[in-house]
Design a protein around this motif. Structure first.
Motif, PDB file in Angstrom:
ATOM      1  N   GLU A 210       0.825  -1.210   0.000  1.00  0.00           N
ATOM      2  CA  GLU A 210       0.000   0.000   0.000  1.00  0.00           C
ATOM      3  C   GLU A 210       0.861   1.263   0.000  1.00  0.00           C
ATOM      4  O   GLU A 210       0.531   2.244  -0.673  1.00  0.00           O
ATOM      5  CB  GLU A 210      -0.940  -0.005   1.206  1.00  0.00           C
ATOM      6  N   ARG A 211       1.957   1.230   0.740  1.00  0.00           N
ATOM      7  CA  ARG A 211       2.849   2.394   0.773  1.00  0.00           C
ATOM      8  C   ARG A 211       3.495   2.634  -0.593  1.00  0.00           C
ATOM      9  O   ARG A 211       3.612   3.784  -1.042  1.00  0.00           O
ATOM     10  CB  ARG A 211       3.927   2.210   1.850  1.00  0.00           C
ATOM     11  N   VAL A 212       3.918   1.566  -1.231  1.00  0.00           N
ATOM     12  CA  VAL A 212       4.550   1.721  -2.548  1.00  0.00           C
ATOM     13  C   VAL A 212       3.534   2.241  -3.560  1.00  0.00           C
ATOM     14  O   VAL A 212       3.818   3.160  -4.333  1.00  0.00           O
ATOM     15  CB  VAL A 212       5.156   0.390  -3.024  1.00  0.00           C
ATOM     16  N   GLU A 213       2.338   1.672  -3.562  1.00  0.00           N
ATOM     17  CA  GLU A 213       1.297   2.118  -4.485  1.00  0.00           C
ATOM     18  C   GLU A 213       0.948   3.584  -4.239  1.00  0.00           C
ATOM     19  O   GLU A 213       0.753   4.361  -5.185  1.00  0.00           O
ATOM     20  CB  GLU A 213       0.053   1.254  -4.346  1.00  0.00           C
ATOM     21  N   ALA A 214       0.853   3.968  -2.977  1.00  0.00           N
ATOM     22  CA  ALA A 214       0.528   5.357  -2.653  1.00  0.00           C
ATOM     23  C   ALA A 214       1.623   6.297  -3.140  1.00  0.00           C
ATOM     24  O   ALA A 214       1.342   7.401  -3.634  1.00  0.00           O
ATOM     25  CB  ALA A 214       0.327   5.512  -1.145  1.00  0.00           C
ATOM     26  N   PHE A 215       2.870   5.865  -3.007  1.00  0.00           N
ATOM     27  CA  PHE A 215       3.982   6.696  -3.477  1.00  0.00           C
ATOM     28  C   PHE A 215       3.924   6.876  -4.987  1.00  0.00           C
ATOM     29  O   PHE A 215       4.147   7.976  -5.500  1.00  0.00           O
ATOM     30  CB  PHE A 215       5.321   6.060  -3.082  1.00  0.00           C
ATOM     31  N   LEU A 216       3.617   5.804  -5.704  1.00  0.00           N
ATOM     32  CA  LEU A 216       3.580   5.866  -7.167  1.00  0.00           C
ATOM     33  C   LEU A 216       2.373   6.648  -7.668  1.00  0.00           C
ATOM     34  O   LEU A 216       2.445   7.306  -8.713  1.00  0.00           O
ATOM     35  CB  LEU A 216       3.554   4.454  -7.754  1.00  0.00           C
ATOM     36  N   GLY A 217       1.269   6.566  -6.938  1.00  0.00           N
ATOM     37  CA  GLY A 217       0.028   7.195  -7.381  1.00  0.00           C
ATOM     38  C   GLY A 217      -0.853   6.190  -8.101  1.00  0.00           C
ATOM     39  O   GLY A 217      -0.356   5.335  -8.848  1.00  0.00           O
ATOM     40  N   SER A 218      -2.145   6.292  -7.879  1.00  0.00           N
ATOM     41  CA  SER A 218      -3.068   5.293  -8.425  1.00  0.00           C
ATOM     42  C   SER A 218      -3.099   5.307  -9.943  1.00  0.00           C
ATOM     43  O   SER A 218      -3.243   4.251 -10.578  1.00  0.00           O
ATOM     44  CB  SER A 218      -4.478   5.525  -7.871  1.00  0.00           C
ATOM     45  N   ASP A 219      -2.951   6.471 -10.562  1.00  0.00           N
ATOM     46  CA  ASP A 219      -3.016   6.539 -12.026  1.00  0.00           C
ATOM     47  C   ASP A 219      -1.876   5.764 -12.674  1.00  0.00           C
ATOM     48  O   ASP A 219      -2.100   4.968 -13.597  1.00  0.00           O
ATOM     49  CB  ASP A 219      -2.985   7.996 -12.496  1.00  0.00           C
ATOM     50  N   LEU A 220      -0.661   5.992 -12.199  1.00  0.00           N
ATOM     51  CA  LEU A 220       0.489   5.293 -12.766  1.00  0.00           C
ATOM     52  C   LEU A 220       0.415   3.800 -12.468  1.00  0.00           C
ATOM     53  O   LEU A 220       0.723   2.967 -13.323  1.00  0.00           O
ATOM     54  CB  LEU A 220       1.788   5.884 -12.224  1.00  0.00           C
ATOM     55  N   PHE A 221      -0.012   3.470 -11.253  1.00  0.00           N
ATOM     56  CA  PHE A 221      -0.122   2.053 -10.901  1.00  0.00           C
ATOM     57  C   PHE A 221      -1.118   1.343 -11.811  1.00  0.00           C
ATOM     58  O   PHE A 221      -0.834   0.261 -12.344  1.00  0.00           O
ATOM     59  CB  PHE A 221      -0.554   1.907  -9.438  1.00  0.00           C
ATOM     60  N   GLN A 222      -2.284   1.940 -12.024  1.00  0.00           N
ATOM     61  CA  GLN A 222      -3.305   1.309 -12.861  1.00  0.00           C
ATOM     62  C   GLN A 222      -2.878   1.259 -14.322  1.00  0.00           C
ATOM     63  O   GLN A 222      -3.118   0.261 -15.017  1.00  0.00           O
ATOM     64  CB  GLN A 222      -4.631   2.066 -12.725  1.00  0.00           C
ATOM     65  N   GLU A 223      -2.259   2.314 -14.792  1.00  0.00           N
ATOM     66  CA  GLU A 223      -1.783   2.325 -16.183  1.00  0.00           C
ATOM     67  C   GLU A 223      -0.799   1.192 -16.429  1.00  0.00           C
ATOM     68  O   GLU A 223      -0.874   0.495 -17.441  1.00  0.00           O
ATOM     69  CB  GLU A 223      -1.114   3.671 -16.481  1.00  0.00           C
ATOM     70  N   THR A 224       0.113   1.023 -15.489  1.00  0.00           N
ATOM     71  CA  THR A 224       1.171   0.026 -15.662  1.00  0.00           C
ATOM     72  C   THR A 224       0.663  -1.392 -15.476  1.00  0.00           C
ATOM     73  O   THR A 224       1.065  -2.311 -16.200  1.00  0.00           O
ATOM     74  CB  THR A 224       2.315   0.300 -14.669  1.00  0.00           C
ATOM     75  N   HIS A 225      -0.219  -1.596 -14.511  1.00  0.00           N
ATOM     76  CA  HIS A 225      -0.682  -2.943 -14.188  1.00  0.00           C
ATOM     77  C   HIS A 225      -1.974  -3.328 -14.898  1.00  0.00           C
ATOM     78  O   HIS A 225      -2.438  -4.472 -14.765  1.00  0.00           O
ATOM     79  CB  HIS A 225      -0.856  -3.088 -12.670  1.00  0.00           C
ATOM     80  N   GLY A 226      -2.572  -2.396 -15.643  1.00  0.00           N
ATOM     81  CA  GLY A 226      -3.810  -2.702 -16.342  1.00  0.00           C
ATOM     82  C   GLY A 226      -3.761  -3.968 -17.174  1.00  0.00           C
ATOM     83  O   GLY A 226      -4.650  -4.830 -17.071  1.00  0.00           O
ATOM     84  N   PRO A 227      -2.722  -4.153 -18.026  1.00  0.00           N
ATOM     85  CA  PRO A 227      -2.673  -5.363 -18.865  1.00  0.00           C
ATOM     86  C   PRO A 227      -2.685  -6.661 -18.065  1.00  0.00           C
ATOM     87  O   PRO A 227      -3.401  -7.603 -18.415  1.00  0.00           O
ATOM     88  CB  PRO A 227      -1.374  -5.190 -19.649  1.00  0.00           C
ATOM     89  N   ILE A 228      -1.914  -6.720 -16.985  1.00  0.00           N
ATOM     90  CA  ILE A 228      -1.865  -7.973 -16.230  1.00  0.00           C
ATOM     91  C   ILE A 228      -3.106  -8.145 -15.365  1.00  0.00           C
ATOM     92  O   ILE A 228      -3.599  -9.265 -15.172  1.00  0.00           O
ATOM     93  CB  ILE A 228      -0.575  -8.059 -15.375  1.00  0.00           C
ATOM     94  N   LEU A 229      -3.665  -7.045 -14.860  1.00  0.00           N
ATOM     95  CA  LEU A 229      -4.853  -7.151 -14.011  1.00  0.00           C
ATOM     96  C   LEU A 229      -6.072  -7.606 -14.805  1.00  0.00           C
ATOM     97  O   LEU A 229      -7.023  -8.137 -14.224  1.00  0.00           O
ATOM     98  CB  LEU A 229      -5.141  -5.807 -13.330  1.00  0.00           C
ATOM     99  N   ASN A 230      -6.049  -7.432 -16.120  1.00  0.00           N
ATOM    100  CA  ASN A 230      -7.172  -7.839 -16.965  1.00  0.00           C
ATOM    101  C   ASN A 230      -6.948  -9.170 -17.674  1.00  0.00           C
ATOM    102  O   ASN A 230      -7.847  -9.674 -18.348  1.00  0.00           O
ATOM    103  CB  ASN A 230      -7.449  -6.760 -18.026  1.00  0.00           C
ATOM    104  N   ILE A 231      -5.765  -9.743 -17.532  1.00  0.00           N
ATOM    105  CA  ILE A 231      -5.408 -10.892 -18.358  1.00  0.00           C
ATOM    106  C   ILE A 231      -6.253 -12.127 -18.050  1.00  0.00           C
ATOM    107  O   ILE A 231      -6.611 -12.883 -18.953  1.00  0.00           O
ATOM    108  CB  ILE A 231      -3.900 -11.223 -18.214  1.00  0.00           C
TER     109      ILE A 231
END
Length: 259
Positions: A210-231
């Motif tokens: 949660e700390r790492v995700e918060a540091f990165l920001g939800s937009d960047l996290f979702q953009e980057t992980h979108g492909p794998i989260l939908n696979i």
């Protein structure tokens, strides 16, 4: 002031020479490289899709004879391996010190984690994608006992991550986020995306995530992980492209190496 001017010069040089990153965001180390470079370093994204067999193309072979991603191409300089790419980028572009600290001991902690990461996490967290998505695409069934052994291995690795690296720290190598955290997050999100909640029952690693995700920001996290989260959903709906026959031997070899 001198450091700022030099950093600006390097940024302009990267734009002029065309810094290129060859990535597939289904890949854990590719996501770490993308997250680090995004919003910090100007680059051209060269999407190279593993499932479509693009690693085996003649064009990509000229870029990386190892036929793997990620790859960095900085003018006539080509670099492979995610940890080497991250260190190169952080050093060349003088990014914030917490990513790859100047202090010798703090930097050694990052290297310590990256060495352990390559030996321990890389061989376990990626397995669910292969067993639940890729193997069925090419008509292969992975025995359930292998799946269970891998789950046990992932739990063991998470225990080691907590005991050795996290301890009472906010992040893996100290009180600030570093390259180590990016590499770890990408890997540990892989089984989560495939339906295995690796963090369930592990409050300290879950809080670290949660700390790492918060540091990165939800937009960047979702953009980057979108492909794998939908696979997984795409696989159920038969929306994942079937790999071409020429890539099957590589995939069969990878599947055969699952303990």
């Amino acid at each position: 002031m001198v450091a700022v001017l030099e950093c600006c010069r390097l940024v302009r040089a990267a734009t002029a020479m065309g810094l290129e990153l060859y990535l597939d965001l289904l890949s854990q180390p590719c996501r770490a490289v993308y997250i680090f470079a995004k919003n910090r370093i100007p680059f051209k994204l060269c999407t190279t899709e593993v499932l479509k067999g693009q690693l085996l193309s003649k064009e990509f072979f000229q870029i990386n004879r190892l036929q793997k991603v990620p790859v960095l191409k900085d003018g006539d300089f080509i670099l492979t391996e995610s940890s080497a790419i991250l260190i190169y980028l952080s050093s060349k572009y003088q990014t914030a010190d917490h990513w790859y600290p100047f202090d010798l001991r703090a930097r050694a902690r990052v290297h310590e984690y990256l060495g352990w990461h390559a030996d321990c996490i890389r061989g376990t967290s990626g397995v669910p994608l292969w067993t639940r998505v890729i193997a069925p695409l090419i008509g292969v069934h992975v025995p359930e006992e292998k799946v269970e052994r891998n789950r046990t291995a992932m739990d063991r690795v998470l225990q080691q991550l907590e005991d050795k690296f996290l301890e009472d720290r906010a992040f893996l190598t100290g009180q600030q986020v570093s390259l180590a955290d990016l590499m770890a997050l990408g890997e540990l999100m892989q089984p989560v995306a495939i339906g295995y909640d690796l963090f369930e029952g592990w409050p300290r690693p879950a809080a670290w995530r949660e700390r790492v995700e918060a540091f990165l920001g939800s937009d960047l996290f979702q953009e980057t992980h979108g492909p794998i989260l939908n696979i997984l959903e795409q696989a159920v709906n038969k929306q994942v492209p079937k790999p071409p026959p020429e890539v099957h031997p590589y995939m069969l070899l990878r599947i055969s190496r699952i303990p």
